[in-house]
Design a protein around this motif. Structure first.
Motif, short mmCIF file in Angstrom:
data_model
loop_
_atom_site.label_atom_id
_atom_site.label_comp_id
_atom_site.label_asym_id
_atom_site.label_seq_id
_atom_site.Cartn_x
_atom_site.Cartn_y
_atom_site.Cartn_z
N CYS A 1 0.83 -1.20 0.00
CA CYS A 1 0.00 0.00 0.00
C CYS A 1 0.87 1.25 0.00
N PHE A 2 0.65 2.09 -1.01
CA PHE A 2 1.48 3.30 -1.10
C PHE A 2 0.83 4.48 -0.38
N ALA A 3 -0.30 4.25 0.25
CA ALA A 3 -0.96 5.34 0.94
C ALA A 3 -1.01 5.08 2.45
N CYS B 1 -7.15 5.30 2.06
CA CYS B 1 -7.11 4.39 0.91
C CYS B 1 -7.47 5.10 -0.39
N VAL B 2 -6.72 4.76 -1.43
CA VAL B 2 -6.95 5.32 -2.75
C VAL B 2 -7.81 4.39 -3.60
N GLY B 3 -7.90 3.14 -3.19
CA GLY B 3 -8.70 2.19 -3.94
C GLY B 3 -8.01 1.61 -5.16
N CYS B 4 -6.67 1.52 -5.08
CA CYS B 4 -5.94 1.04 -6.26
C CYS B 4 -5.92 -0.48 -6.35
N ARG B 5 -6.17 -1.14 -5.24
CA ARG B 5 -6.27 -2.60 -5.18
C ARG B 5 -4.94 -3.33 -5.40
N TYR B 6 -3.85 -2.63 -5.24
CA TYR B 6 -2.56 -3.31 -5.34
C TYR B 6 -2.38 -4.28 -4.16
N CYS B 7 -2.95 -3.91 -3.01
CA CYS B 7 -2.90 -4.82 -1.86
C CYS B 7 -3.52 -6.17 -2.19
N TYR C 1 -7.01 -1.61 8.58
CA TYR C 1 -7.28 -0.83 7.38
C TYR C 1 -7.90 0.51 7.77
N ALA D 1 -2.65 2.92 4.00
CA ALA D 1 -4.00 2.66 4.48
C ALA D 1 -4.07 1.33 5.22
N LEU D 2 -3.17 0.42 4.90
CA LEU D 2 -3.09 -0.84 5.63
C LEU D 2 -1.82 -0.81 6.45
N VAL E 1 -11.66 -1.42 0.93
CA VAL E 1 -11.08 -2.76 0.90
C VAL E 1 -11.28 -3.33 2.29
S1 SF4 Z 1 -6.52 -0.30 -2.36
FE1 SF4 Z 1 -5.11 -1.32 -0.93
S2 SF4 Z 1 -3.06 -0.74 -1.65
FE2 SF4 Z 1 -4.49 0.66 -2.62
S3 SF4 Z 1 -4.57 2.42 -1.26
FE3 SF4 Z 1 -6.25 1.07 -0.60
S4 SF4 Z 1 -5.39 -0.22 0.99
FE4 SF4 Z 1 -3.67 0.75 -0.07
#
Ligand code: SF4
Ligand code: SF4
Lengths: 267, 389
Positions: free
Chosen positions: A84-86, A104-110, A99, A88-89, A130
């Motif tokens: 997570c680059f923000a 959270c940006v909602g990018c779903r990389y996690c 979380y 958020a986790l 998420v």
């Molecule tokens: S979607 Fe996951 S990786 Fe992306 S910002 Fe939110 S918690 Fe972090």
């Protein structure tokens, strides 16, 4: 903190599932009702942070059925948090990986990162979150166990210091070697997780991912990422050098004279 | 030589493209109101689909033409390639803007997009990707400013830009080197999820290397198409001589790939007949070995059709590789099912239509392409001479 799940003791009553739902205020979705493991397996979802999955398999040539509680493993070095680059986790010092929807940006990389495929996304919301098990953070702060562990009627879930849980798991394995498979799932997986499992059937027959690397997942990334500053400086210096060196030899040209807009009518 | 008015002729084809753009905008608005689930087939097993896989990963790779030509022309000062430099920069800039737009479409909580600038999740590869792409797009806009101010006169600004240009050029190569590779590093974390034919600790190398050798091929395609569209003479000698860059880099790519597979002991997996292994073989044979051979044979590379076809293979191959990483390689571990909806595809078509439209507008209004009558001005035209040898 950590939890030990003894699969031999779980009877699939789903008290833990209900307790989780009540404590965390997770409403069932429309037309969803309360499906249980008896009706067929349910999957984790934004509003289901833990589920019981039932697996039919064979043991000593007899058909048997085992129940597996699923939830976030709360890895010691969580791939999701490192991805997570923000921020958020994040991993809290007490153990839970929590979380924070505000960041959270909602990018779903996690979701790409989690080696266990745990995270769930609210696909139908304009501002989706998420979601996953938070290990009942608030209850832990009050010195209580997570809701699921506190209601288990058969003692399939034991909760306490992770070290003690590992010790307890080892005790059970050595005192009853005929019953258990001898493996503790979660001691080494992904560098260790807070949720540990012991079982009398091999884990691969119970839907566990058995190809999870033992090295903490964030380390892979770090091995690559730590080169960044060196590449930045080194490559930059090399380019500057080449630029200056070749510039002296290059002829002078009037760039501005060279180009012109093209005609769209093809003249 | 300045044109007085902004021009943009509407043709039937451009009208069609405009319709696609409008459709894409409408679908995007719908998505912002009703959530990603309402227009995409994405799900928890497949959190990244067409928009990330194609528009972002491929879009950025295809924009590789910008940094490889910048390196060849402006840093190594191989001036004979100057005629294609500006067009390459332009395509690259538009490509990045497309990628940023698709990223914005794809993130769920888009009003938070600025957060990573302030909350330093530096242990995340995505953090590096995010920073590099944002910075590099800015740098490209500055680089383009140099051209912009030739049309829109603003002497003082132009002077500052011109004086600092070497700095921007170098930063403009370092940044994409970093993030082209980190687009690959994104998948390093999928250690137990991405098929070992594609997962590797050096996947960042494969990504940046292929983005680089794709550049010249991209320039060839784009130059040929532009020449046809505007009925100009294609820069064939430039294209042909660029092939040696691509060819040698692809040979290295292939060798490293084989060594890497061997080193990790998964070489035999390439031949086990599974879906993954077949896709991998197609990738290697059709899209790597075949273009290498075509580039190696002079009678193919010196003909326009030959160099064009081989370049199409190279570009298609990089796209194919990225798709394999995002989809083929992840399929087994993800389980579940994903195929983009018509809406997702329409949005993608709309975005690439926008790219073509912007390209046409800029080329017709700004000095991007070299003048046709270059040879007659011999005095100052060292570059021109070598082009028309
Ligand atoms: S979607 Fe996951 S990786 Fe992306 S910002 Fe939110 S918690 Fe972090
Ligand atoms: S199991 Fe997945 S979601 Fe839970 S802490 Fe580990 S990586 Fe994160």
């Amino acid at each position: 903190m950590g939890a030990l799940v003894d699969i031999t003791k779980c009877i699939g009553c789903e008290s833990c599932v209900v307790a989780c739902r009540l404590y965390n205020g997770l409403e069932p979705g429309q037309n969803e009702g309360y499906r249980t493991a008896q009706d067929g397996n349910t999957e984790l979802a934004p509003n289901k942070w833990t589920v019981i999955q039932s697996h039919r398999t064979e043991k000593s040539e007899k058909q048997i059925r085992r129940f597996v509680k699923q939830q976030c493993f709360h890895c010691l070095e969580p791939a999701c948090a490192s991805a997570c680059f923000a921020k958020a986790l994040q991993k809290t010092p007490e153990g839970p990986v929590v979380y924070n929807e505000k960041l959270c940006v909602g990018c779903r990389y996690c979701m790409i990162a989690c080696p266990f495929g745990i995270l769930r996304f609210e696909w139908d919301k304009p501002f989706p979150r998420v979601l996953k098990c938070q290990m009942c953070l608030g209850r832990l702060a009050d010195g209580q166990m997570p809701a699921c562990a506190s209601v288990c009627p058969t003692g399939a879930i034991t909760f306490g210091e992770r070290d003690k849980m590992v010790g307890e798991a080892k005790n059970r394995l050595t005192s009853n070697p005929d019953l258990y498979t001898g493996q503790i799932y979660g001691v080494k997986e992904a560098g260790g997780t807070s949720w540990l499992y012991i079982s009398d059937v091999p884990f691969e027959q119970l839907g566990f991912r058995t190809n999870v690397p033992e090295k903490p997942i964030p380390e892979y990334t770090w091995q690559v990422l730590r080169w960044t500053p060196f590449i930045f400086v080194g490559w930059g210096a090399l380019l500057t050098g080449m630029y200056l060196y070749t510039k002296r030899r290059a002829g002078v040209h009037e760039e501005e004279e060279m180009y012109a807009p093209v005609d769209d009518d093809g003249k | 030589m300045q044109k007085k008015h902004w021009t943009f002729r509407i043709t039937g084809f451009r009208l069609l493209l405009i319709l696609f753009v409008i459709a894409a905008v409408a679908i995007s608005l719908y998505r912002f109101i009703f959530g990603l689930g309402s227009v995409t087939n994405l799900n928890d097993q497949w959190p990244w689909g067409l928009w990330i896989g194609f528009d972002l990963l491929c879009g950025i790779a295809l924009a590789g033409g910008g940094f490889s030509t910048a390196l060849i022309v402006h840093v190594l000062h191989k001036e004979k390639y100057l005629p294609i430099a500006r067009a390459a920069l332009l395509t690259s800039l538009i490509g990045y803007i497309i990628a940023l737009v698709s990223l914005f479409l794809d993130i769920g909580r888009w009003y938070n997009f600025w957060r990573p600038f302030f909350f330093w999740g530096y242990h995340s590869v995505l953090f590096e990707v995010f920073w590099c792409i944002s910075l590099y797009t800015t740098v490209q806009i500055l680089e383009f400013g140099d051209i912009f101010f030739e049309r829109v006169r603003f002497p003082s600004l132009k002077k500052i830009l011109h004086a600092t240009m070497p700095f921007w050029l170098i930063i403009g190569i370092v940044l994409p080197t970093l993030h082209q590779s980190s687009l690959g590093s994104l998948y390093v974390i999928a250690a137990n999820r991405l098929n070992p034919l594609w997962w590797s600790m050096i996947i960042p190398f494969f990504f940046v290397w292929s983005a680089f050798f794709l550049g010249p091929a991209m320039v060839t395609i784009e130059g040929t198409l532009a020449a046809r569209a505007y009925r100009r003479e294609p820069e064939l000698p430039v294209f042909s001589s660029l092939t040696s860059v691509t060819m040698w880099m692809m040979i290295v790519y292939f060798i490293v790939k084989v060594i890497d597979l061997n080193y990790r002991g998964v070489f035999s997996q390439a031949f086990n007949g599974s879906f993954e292994s077949n896709m991998f073989l197609v990738e290697m044979i059709v899209f790597v070995l075949l273009p290498i051979v075509m580039y190696a044979v002079p009678s193919i590379r010196n003909k326009l059709w030959g160099v064009f076809t081989a370049s199409v293979l190279v570009v298609a191959g990089v796209v194919f590789n990225r798709m394999n990483v995002v989809f083929t390689g992840m399929a087994q571990s993800a389980g579940g099912h994903y195929f983009p909806t018509d809406w997702e595809i329409l949005v993608t078509i709309g975005m690439w239509s926008a790219l073509v439209l912007i390209y046409c507008f800029v080329v017709e209004n700004f000095p991007i392409m070299p003048k046709e009558n270059l040879v007659s001005h011999e005095s100052s035209m060292t570059a021109g001479q070598s082009v028309h040898m």
